[in-house]
Design a protein around this motif. Structure first.
Motif, PDB file in Angstrom:
ATOM      1  N   ILE A 146       1.638  58.524 -36.235  1.00 48.96           N
ATOM      2  CA  ILE A 146       1.924  58.007 -37.582  1.00 48.96           C
ATOM      3  C   ILE A 146       0.961  56.862 -37.912  1.00 48.96           C
ATOM      4  CG2 ILE A 146       3.619  56.734 -38.972  1.00 48.96           C
ATOM      5  CD1 ILE A 146       4.405  59.549 -38.843  1.00 48.96           C
ATOM      6  N   LYS A 147       0.741  55.968 -36.953  1.00 52.63           N
ATOM      7  CA  LYS A 147      -0.155  54.835 -37.187  1.00 52.63           C
ATOM      8  C   LYS A 147      -1.590  55.309 -37.376  1.00 52.63           C
ATOM      9  CE  LYS A 147      -1.112  50.234 -35.660  1.00 52.63           C
ATOM     10  NZ  LYS A 147      -0.713  49.146 -34.810  1.00 52.63           N
ATOM     11  N   ALA A 148      -2.011  56.321 -36.608  1.00 47.16           N
ATOM     12  CA  ALA A 148      -3.372  56.846 -36.746  1.00 47.16           C
ATOM     13  C   ALA A 148      -3.557  57.553 -38.086  1.00 47.16           C
ATOM     14  CB  ALA A 148      -3.675  57.808 -35.603  1.00 47.16           C
ATOM     15  N   LEU A 149      -2.507  58.151 -38.611  1.00 41.01           N
ATOM     16  CA  LEU A 149      -2.596  58.869 -39.886  1.00 41.01           C
ATOM     17  C   LEU A 149      -2.611  57.935 -41.091  1.00 41.01           C
ATOM     18  CD1 LEU A 149      -0.203  61.869 -39.219  1.00 41.01           C
ATOM     19  CD2 LEU A 149      -2.654  61.995 -39.653  1.00 41.01           C
TER      20      LEU A 149
ATOM     21  N   LYS B 137      -5.841  52.591 -46.895  1.00 44.84           N
ATOM     22  CA  LYS B 137      -4.615  52.881 -46.155  1.00 44.84           C
ATOM     23  C   LYS B 137      -3.831  53.948 -46.903  1.00 44.84           C
ATOM     24  CE  LYS B 137      -4.538  49.806 -42.785  1.00 44.84           C
ATOM     25  NZ  LYS B 137      -4.204  50.056 -41.419  1.00 44.84           N
ATOM     26  N   VAL B 138      -3.206  54.849 -46.156  1.00 43.58           N
ATOM     27  CA  VAL B 138      -2.370  55.887 -46.716  1.00 43.58           C
ATOM     28  C   VAL B 138      -0.953  55.635 -46.211  1.00 43.58           C
ATOM     29  CG1 VAL B 138      -1.944  58.370 -46.791  1.00 43.58           C
ATOM     30  CG2 VAL B 138      -4.277  57.520 -46.681  1.00 43.58           C
ATOM     31  N   LYS B 139       0.022  55.671 -47.083  1.00 44.13           N
ATOM     32  CA  LYS B 139       1.400  55.446 -46.673  1.00 44.13           C
ATOM     33  C   LYS B 139       1.942  56.730 -46.054  1.00 44.13           C
ATOM     34  CE  LYS B 139       5.832  53.727 -48.164  1.00 44.13           C
ATOM     35  NZ  LYS B 139       6.659  53.276 -49.252  1.00 44.13           N
ATOM     36  N   VAL B 140       2.338  56.639 -44.772  1.00 38.44           N
ATOM     37  CA  VAL B 140       2.852  57.795 -44.041  1.00 38.44           C
ATOM     38  C   VAL B 140       4.197  57.406 -43.456  1.00 38.44           C
ATOM     39  CG1 VAL B 140       2.444  59.386 -42.146  1.00 38.44           C
ATOM     40  CG2 VAL B 140       0.521  58.522 -43.447  1.00 38.44           C
ATOM     41  N   GLN B 141       5.211  58.228 -43.725  1.00 34.32           N
ATOM     42  CA  GLN B 141       6.535  58.010 -43.163  1.00 34.32           C
ATOM     43  C   GLN B 141       6.965  59.271 -42.438  1.00 34.32           C
ATOM     44  OE1 GLN B 141       9.007  57.035 -46.491  1.00 34.32           O
ATOM     45  NE2 GLN B 141       8.516  54.875 -46.362  1.00 34.32           N
ATOM     46  N   THR B 142       7.841  59.101 -41.469  1.00 34.50           N
ATOM     47  CA  THR B 142       8.366  60.253 -40.752  1.00 34.50           C
ATOM     48  C   THR B 142       9.130  61.135 -41.723  1.00 34.50           C
ATOM     49  OG1 THR B 142       8.524  58.986 -38.726  1.00 34.50           O
ATOM     50  CG2 THR B 142       9.862  60.965 -38.863  1.00 34.50           C
TER      51      THR B 142
END
Length: 134
Positions: free
Chosen positions: A87-90, A114-119
């Motif tokens: 998730i952090k790498a994405l 930065k791209v916001k990525v959530q589970t």
């Protein structure tokens, strides 16, 4: 030079085999960014039953490109350290051709966005919220 030092000089091709091993090769980050687009993610998260895949293809982690065998296994995978690392790498925007050209000196430097990525939400959570809204 002692007997031990003479004996360990020839490594053979074992390091090369380990370096180029593709048994556990997963998708690259830019391929996962393509999968995270809404039209692709909907298709991947709602797959038809396929008995050749783990968990019949019903429990899929979009960010790790990994099939789990059950809902409990998927939920524990979401709490695991490898998933959090992915998730952090994405969160860094994938490389583009324009960025490669800027790096080669054909433009000025721009920091990656930065791209916001959530589970991803679980299927039961989305279904239960849908029932509460009506």
């Amino acid at each position: 030079m002692g007997r031990i030092a003479r004996k360990k000089q020839h490594k053979g091709d074992k390091p090369l085999k380990e370096k180029y091993r593709t048994k556990r090769k997963t998708k690259d980050l830019d391929q996962i960014h393509v999968d995270m687009r809404p039209e692709n993610s909907e298709r991947l998260l709602n797959q038809d039953v396929d008995l050749d895949k783990a968990g019949a293809g019903q429990f899929y982690c979009l960010h790790c490109a990994k099939y789990c065998i059950s809902k409990a296994a998927l939920e524990s995978h979401f709490r695991s350290k490898p998933h959090k690392r992915r998730i952090k790498a994405l969160q860094i925007e994938p490389y583009t051709q324009e960025e490669a050209e800027r790096a080669a000196g054909m433009g000025s430097y721009m920091a990656p966005k930065k791209v916001k990525v959530q589970t991803q939400p679980s299927k039961d959570a989305t279904e239960s919220t849908g029932l509460m809204d009506t």
